[in-house]
Design an enzyme around this catalytic site. Sequence first.
Site, PDB file in Angstrom:
ATOM      1  N   CYS A   1     -12.932   5.089  23.495  1.00 45.49           N
ATOM      2  CA  CYS A   1     -11.890   5.615  24.403  1.00 45.49           C
ATOM      3  C   CYS A   1     -10.682   4.643  24.372  1.00 45.49           C
ATOM      4  O   CYS A   1     -11.080   3.434  24.482  1.00 45.49           O
ATOM      5  CB  CYS A   1     -12.447   5.769  25.646  1.00 45.49           C
ATOM      6  SG  CYS A   1     -13.510   4.469  26.703  1.00 45.49           S
TER       7      CYS A   1
ATOM      8  N   ASP B   1      -8.700  -2.872  26.110  1.00 49.64           N
ATOM      9  CA  ASP B   1      -9.055  -3.987  26.556  1.00 49.64           C
ATOM     10  C   ASP B   1      -9.472  -4.958  25.224  1.00 49.64           C
ATOM     11  O   ASP B   1      -9.035  -6.209  25.164  1.00 49.64           O
ATOM     12  CB  ASP B   1     -10.136  -4.209  27.437  1.00 49.64           C
ATOM     13  CG  ASP B   1      -9.580  -4.208  28.935  1.00 49.64           C
ATOM     14  OD1 ASP B   1      -8.353  -4.604  29.262  1.00 49.64           O
ATOM     15  OD2 ASP B   1     -10.339  -3.909  29.999  1.00 49.64           O
TER      16      ASP B   1
ATOM     17  N   HIS C   1      -3.050   1.980  39.691  1.00 48.11           N
ATOM     18  CA  HIS C   1      -3.273   3.059  40.039  1.00 48.11           C
ATOM     19  C   HIS C   1      -2.181   4.127  39.982  1.00 48.11           C
ATOM     20  O   HIS C   1      -2.420   5.160  39.427  1.00 48.11           O
ATOM     21  CB  HIS C   1      -3.854   2.926  41.574  1.00 48.11           C
ATOM     22  CG  HIS C   1      -4.769   4.144  42.061  1.00 48.11           C
ATOM     23  ND1 HIS C   1      -4.810   4.446  43.307  1.00 48.11           N
ATOM     24  CD2 HIS C   1      -5.010   5.281  41.687  1.00 48.11           C
ATOM     25  CE1 HIS C   1      -5.320   5.692  43.690  1.00 48.11           C
ATOM     26  NE2 HIS C   1      -5.588   6.106  42.416  1.00 48.11           N
TER      27      HIS C   1
ATOM     28  N   GLU D   1     -15.635  -4.328  24.748  1.00 50.73           N
ATOM     29  CA  GLU D   1     -14.517  -4.552  25.248  1.00 50.73           C
ATOM     30  C   GLU D   1     -14.088  -6.132  24.952  1.00 50.73           C
ATOM     31  O   GLU D   1     -12.643  -6.294  25.206  1.00 50.73           O
ATOM     32  CB  GLU D   1     -14.253  -4.424  26.582  1.00 50.73           C
ATOM     33  CG  GLU D   1     -14.567  -3.032  27.242  1.00 50.73           C
ATOM     34  CD  GLU D   1     -14.551  -2.913  28.718  1.00 50.73           C
ATOM     35  OE1 GLU D   1     -13.382  -2.559  29.113  1.00 50.73           O
ATOM     36  OE2 GLU D   1     -15.430  -3.139  29.494  1.00 50.73           O
TER      37      GLU D   1
END
Length: 767
Positions: free
Chosen positions: A679, A632, A367, A608
């Site tokens: 993305c 990923d 985070h 992913e």
Amino acid sequence: MLSVLRKIVQEVSTAPDLESVLDLIVRRIQRAMRTQVCSIFLFDPQLQRYVLRATQGLNQEAVGQVSLSMGEGIVGQVGQRAEPINLEDASRHPAFHYLQATGEERYHAFLGVPIIHHRSVLGVLVVQQVEHRRFDESEEAFMVTVSAQLAGIIAHAEATGSVNGEQHPQARVQPQRDRHFNGVAAAPGVAIGTVIVATLAAELETVSDKRAVDMEHELASFRAALASVKDDIRTVSQGLAQRLQSDEQALFDVYLRMLDDPALSDAIEQAIVDGNWAQGALREVILTQVRQFNAMEDAYLRERATDIRDLGRRILSYLQESAGPVAIDCADDSILIADELSPTMLGLVPEDKLVGLVSVSGSGNSHAAIMARAVGIPTVMGVVDLPFTRLEGRQIIVDGYSGRVYVNPSDKLLEAFREVIREERAVAAGLESLRDLPAETTDGYRMPLWVNTGLVADVTRSLERGAEGIGLYRTEIPFMIRDFFPSEQEQLNSYRSQLEAFAPRPVTMRTLDIGGDKALPYFPIEEDNPFLGWRGIRVTLDHPEIFLVQVRAMLRASEGLNNLRIMLPMVTSVHEVEEALRQIDQALTELQEEGYAVQRPLVGVMVEVPAAVYQVRRFARLVDFVSVGSNDLTQYILAVDRNNPRVAGLYAAYHPAVLRALQYIARETRKEGKPVSICGEMAADPGGSLLLMAMGYEVLSMNANNLPRVKSAIRGVSLARAQSLLTRVLRMDDAEEIHQYLRQSLKQLGLGQLTRPRLPHQTGDSA
């Protein structure tokens, strides 16, 4: 041997400096193996020689004086080969080099094993005996195991010594200049600033050294904290008096006697008088006593180390509490360092003074790292060997491009990085004029550029840089900043702010993607291999009560705006997609029956994992769009955890296998007539954006800070030229070759300023 090994590692790991570490190792190993000699030679990168740094059995006068060049002697051979050498009579080996000052002429049996840390040979661990014999397999295995276990401890101690100039007294005593430590690049950019160390609550090891501003105040604070801990123990003891037997009750008396012992309190007060603040003095004395107890032979006394540490934490807790929110005297250019950065720590430094972030542990997807990228602060995570508690007030360099932290930088290195910062600012200023212009190639091809968001602060920054939509809104962030699951109304408020700010532009909201490296404190997922475990769509389908509430909040937030797109993460099977679509339709029907004027949004999937790559056409038939999560996907194709500093260097966005998978996804999705977007880091790179455009991706989504560079690259090239680049790249077999080719191509097109700046190359140690 296993218990001996554990004891050695435990004892050595708490040693205060490199000299103590090495001395403990040679003494403990000599005793454990019942051998006459144990020595450590450490490689000195400045001298390019293996220097005898500690010994038990050879002449102590030779320590720091005797050395061997690379490849010289049997020690040099061990270092050069990076493998053990076990000899019955070392003097008969062709590489034998007699070191007269050591007095080793009596010893024949020789076993040397390399000390290797992060692929670098730090030194050689040697045992010797008078007898003519080979050390047996179990002894050799023990030495190899000890070396592997201790390598990280030695590296950390060596780094601390080189940073602080506390090396062996017979070696150099000046701090090493331009020492760099490797981590994971979490947010791009370069920062030069003064270190502020953030201390974790009641964790002794994270307390940094600071000068005591007011000695009397520090002494009073310590005495008050000590008295409070004593009161706590007496209170607990009295409260449990009727329920405990006399032997158990006596434990509290042991604690009180420890706290009353002048040896403890006097030592802490003396450290304060010597100039350390109360928390630093406490850490210094408590950890010293912990080491002393751990070193004792008696099992009962060794257990007291745990008691001492516990009491130290209790006192520290009161010291931190009485200090209240620490008033940090921030320099204009402050770099915050912590053992593990948290979002709340970012508030310790005013935003206008915070220029860089460093975390000893943690990942590029934590985070704190996401927030750092959102606000554009250069950040490095996972710098595991950094002696951060010794860096308070020091000037350092944070290189968020390569994931390096430079300590004790020389004037030459500082000026080189200042030039990088000046170039970055000049390029950024030149790109501001592109805000309202489209990302259109010279031959008229239009490429929409969207952004990845997750925080309210992202919205303004994204719009300022000309974003045309949101390709990925990370809905887990509102979940991560709370202590419990947010209600439907709380989620609605978060989502509505994003949808309103971008309306009528599209906003793609990814359903809750937790697991892997994104954990919720109130919904812990404990797994041995979280990246291959319960994460993404797997969690939400198992908990429809969470999924349905979130979808309802999204749909209600889009009422009257109708710019919502829903995206399903981590899908691996058609069944998962079908079940998620069924639940979305259920939520839609419920809301319409409740009177809400909501419409069915576009729904898509994220590709992913490799399993999704080869089912992409089947997915495309079920949904409205396909989006690739390239970070990923790259990680899973290459089997590399890019947040792990040990293997992060193997993570290669331009790996040929990754590029071919991306081209396959775009081609197969287009066959079903569905739009395909991407993305991730590759979309945010000017060279990568050209390749993706040539592959047929219809939308590129990235961090807002990268958008101007990508737009400039697209406007500076034709689609035909981009397709030519792609054709050439797909014939290449090496990721680094591809990366360099793209860099040179951009320069030839007059777009060299958009590439990652060329960073100063240093030959100093890396940790």
